[in-house]
Design an enzyme around this catalytic site. Structure first.
Site, short mmCIF file in Angstrom:
data_model
loop_
_atom_site.label_atom_id
_atom_site.label_comp_id
_atom_site.label_asym_id
_atom_site.label_seq_id
_atom_site.Cartn_x
_atom_site.Cartn_y
_atom_site.Cartn_z
N LYS A 8 0.80 -1.22 0.00
CA LYS A 8 0.00 0.00 0.00
C LYS A 8 0.84 1.28 0.00
O LYS A 8 2.06 1.23 0.24
CB LYS A 8 -0.93 -0.04 1.21
CG LYS A 8 -1.93 -1.20 1.18
CD LYS A 8 -3.08 -0.88 2.09
CE LYS A 8 -3.73 -2.11 2.66
NZ LYS A 8 -4.77 -1.77 3.63
N TYR A 48 -12.60 -2.72 -2.85
CA TYR A 48 -13.11 -2.64 -1.48
C TYR A 48 -14.64 -2.63 -1.41
O TYR A 48 -15.20 -2.12 -0.44
CB TYR A 48 -12.53 -1.40 -0.79
CG TYR A 48 -11.06 -1.57 -0.39
CD1 TYR A 48 -10.61 -2.72 0.27
CD2 TYR A 48 -10.13 -0.56 -0.64
CE1 TYR A 48 -9.28 -2.87 0.64
CE2 TYR A 48 -8.78 -0.70 -0.26
CZ TYR A 48 -8.38 -1.86 0.38
OH TYR A 48 -7.07 -2.01 0.77
N PHE A 56 -15.12 3.41 7.95
CA PHE A 56 -13.77 3.70 7.46
C PHE A 56 -13.65 3.63 5.93
O PHE A 56 -12.56 3.83 5.39
CB PHE A 56 -12.75 2.76 8.12
CG PHE A 56 -13.00 1.28 7.89
CD1 PHE A 56 -12.55 0.65 6.74
CD2 PHE A 56 -13.69 0.53 8.83
CE1 PHE A 56 -12.79 -0.70 6.52
CE2 PHE A 56 -13.92 -0.84 8.63
CZ PHE A 56 -13.47 -1.45 7.47
N ARG A 89 -1.57 -15.05 4.79
CA ARG A 89 -2.10 -14.18 5.84
C ARG A 89 -1.29 -14.29 7.12
O ARG A 89 -1.20 -13.34 7.90
CB ARG A 89 -3.59 -14.43 6.04
CG ARG A 89 -4.35 -14.03 4.75
CD ARG A 89 -5.82 -14.06 4.85
NE ARG A 89 -6.38 -13.08 5.77
CZ ARG A 89 -6.59 -11.80 5.48
NH1 ARG A 89 -6.23 -11.30 4.31
NH2 ARG A 89 -7.16 -11.00 6.35
N THR A 95 -4.87 -7.77 10.69
CA THR A 95 -5.23 -6.51 10.03
C THR A 95 -4.78 -5.29 10.83
O THR A 95 -4.26 -4.32 10.26
CB THR A 95 -6.77 -6.44 9.84
OG1 THR A 95 -7.20 -7.62 9.17
CG2 THR A 95 -7.19 -5.23 9.04
N ARG A 106 2.93 -6.80 8.85
CA ARG A 106 2.21 -5.71 9.53
C ARG A 106 2.75 -5.47 10.93
O ARG A 106 2.76 -4.33 11.41
CB ARG A 106 0.71 -6.01 9.56
CG ARG A 106 0.05 -5.86 8.19
CD ARG A 106 -1.31 -6.53 8.21
NE ARG A 106 -2.11 -6.26 7.04
CZ ARG A 106 -3.20 -6.95 6.74
NH1 ARG A 106 -3.60 -7.94 7.51
NH2 ARG A 106 -3.90 -6.66 5.66
N ASN A 116 -2.22 -0.05 6.87
CA ASN A 116 -1.54 -1.24 7.40
C ASN A 116 -0.54 -1.90 6.45
O ASN A 116 -0.32 -3.10 6.51
CB ASN A 116 -2.56 -2.24 7.94
CG ASN A 116 -3.51 -2.72 6.88
OD1 ASN A 116 -3.42 -2.29 5.74
ND2 ASN A 116 -4.41 -3.61 7.23
N HIS A 119 -2.09 -5.43 1.70
CA HIS A 119 -3.37 -6.13 1.59
C HIS A 119 -3.10 -7.48 0.96
O HIS A 119 -2.24 -7.60 0.09
CB HIS A 119 -4.33 -5.33 0.70
CG HIS A 119 -5.54 -6.11 0.27
ND1 HIS A 119 -6.66 -6.22 1.06
CD2 HIS A 119 -5.79 -6.84 -0.84
CE1 HIS A 119 -7.55 -6.98 0.43
NE2 HIS A 119 -7.04 -7.37 -0.72
N GLU A 130 -10.27 -10.46 -7.01
CA GLU A 130 -9.35 -9.33 -6.94
C GLU A 130 -8.26 -9.33 -8.03
O GLU A 130 -7.87 -8.27 -8.51
CB GLU A 130 -8.67 -9.29 -5.55
CG GLU A 130 -9.64 -8.94 -4.45
CD GLU A 130 -9.03 -9.07 -3.05
OE1 GLU A 130 -7.83 -9.39 -2.92
OE2 GLU A 130 -9.77 -8.83 -2.07
P1 CMP Z 1 -6.94 -4.52 3.84
O1 CMP Z 1 -6.36 -5.86 3.97
O2 CMP Z 1 -6.47 -3.64 2.72
O3 CMP Z 1 -8.52 -4.68 3.68
C1 CMP Z 1 -9.41 -3.68 4.07
C2 CMP Z 1 -8.76 -2.59 4.84
O4 CMP Z 1 -9.62 -1.80 5.61
C3 CMP Z 1 -7.81 -3.17 5.85
O5 CMP Z 1 -6.70 -3.74 5.20
C4 CMP Z 1 -7.52 -1.97 6.74
O6 CMP Z 1 -6.52 -1.11 6.18
C5 CMP Z 1 -8.86 -1.25 6.66
N1 CMP Z 1 -9.62 -1.44 7.89
C6 CMP Z 1 -10.16 -2.58 8.35
N2 CMP Z 1 -10.79 -2.37 9.52
C7 CMP Z 1 -10.63 -1.05 9.82
C8 CMP Z 1 -11.06 -0.22 10.88
N3 CMP Z 1 -11.76 -0.71 11.90
N4 CMP Z 1 -10.69 1.08 10.84
C9 CMP Z 1 -9.97 1.57 9.82
N5 CMP Z 1 -9.54 0.83 8.77
C10 CMP Z 1 -9.88 -0.46 8.77
#
Ligand code: CMP
Length: 143
Positions: A8, A48, A56, A89, A95, A106, A116, A119, A130
């Site tokens: 990212k 997404y 968010f 993962r 996450t 992460r 984070n 992805h 995806e």
């Molecule tokens: P990603 O694996 O890119 O998939 C969805 C993204 O949403 C996740 O990583 C985080 O960056 C973001 N995300 C998930 N939960 C939250 C949350 N509670 N608040 C803010 N961002 C979130």
């Protein structure tokens, strides 16, 4: 078995691409495709779509479209597809970087859940959804 990763904006701008890719390479996971992409809003919304409506969502779209990302397709050479997803993962970690174990991507490089650093598809179904958002079949190499 193929899955998608996205390094990212925050990780790309901090110069962590090589470090992150090496984590997968060292595990023996092959790269089937790789490119640098400035994600537009349309692609971000497709990626997404499952998060639409969450509080968010807008900041997620804003961040992923803010500066270039590196998208890759990993080819995991094991027979169990769901096991392959679990392995990736495990390498990337939880996450929320605050909950991710040290030694995971992460856990080592993340700080905020909304930035984070990486992805990865969370199921074989989401990998199938995806990958075509970023790659045509003829851009992926089998070897
Ligand atoms: P990603 O694996 O890119 O998939 C969805 C993204 O949403 C996740 O990583 C985080 O960056 C973001 N995300 C998930 N939960 C939250 C949350 N509670 N608040 C803010 N961002 C979130």
């Amino acid at each position: 078995m193929r899955t998608l990763i996205i390094i990212k904006p925050w990780a790309v701008s901090r110069g962590l691409v090589g470090e992150i890719l090496s984590r997968f390479e060292r595990r023996g996971i092959r790269l089937a495709g790789l490119k640098v992409v400035k994600v537009d809003r349309e692609r971000a919304e497709k990626l997404y779509a499952v998060h639409k409506g969450k509080e968010f969502y807008e900041s997620l779209i804003k961040h992923i479209t803010s500066s270039p990302v590196v998208v890759g397709v990993l080819d995991i050479g094991i027979d169990d597809p769901e096991g392959a997803i679990r392995l990736v993962r495990k390498i990337i970690g939880a996450t929320d970087p605050a909950k991710a174990e040290m030694g995971t991507i992460r856990g080592d490089f993340g700080l905020r859940i909304d930035r984070n650093v990486i992805h990865a598809s969370d199921s074989t179904k989401s990998a199938k959804y995806e990958i075509p958002i970023f790659f045509d079949e003829d851009e992926l190499v089998e070897y």
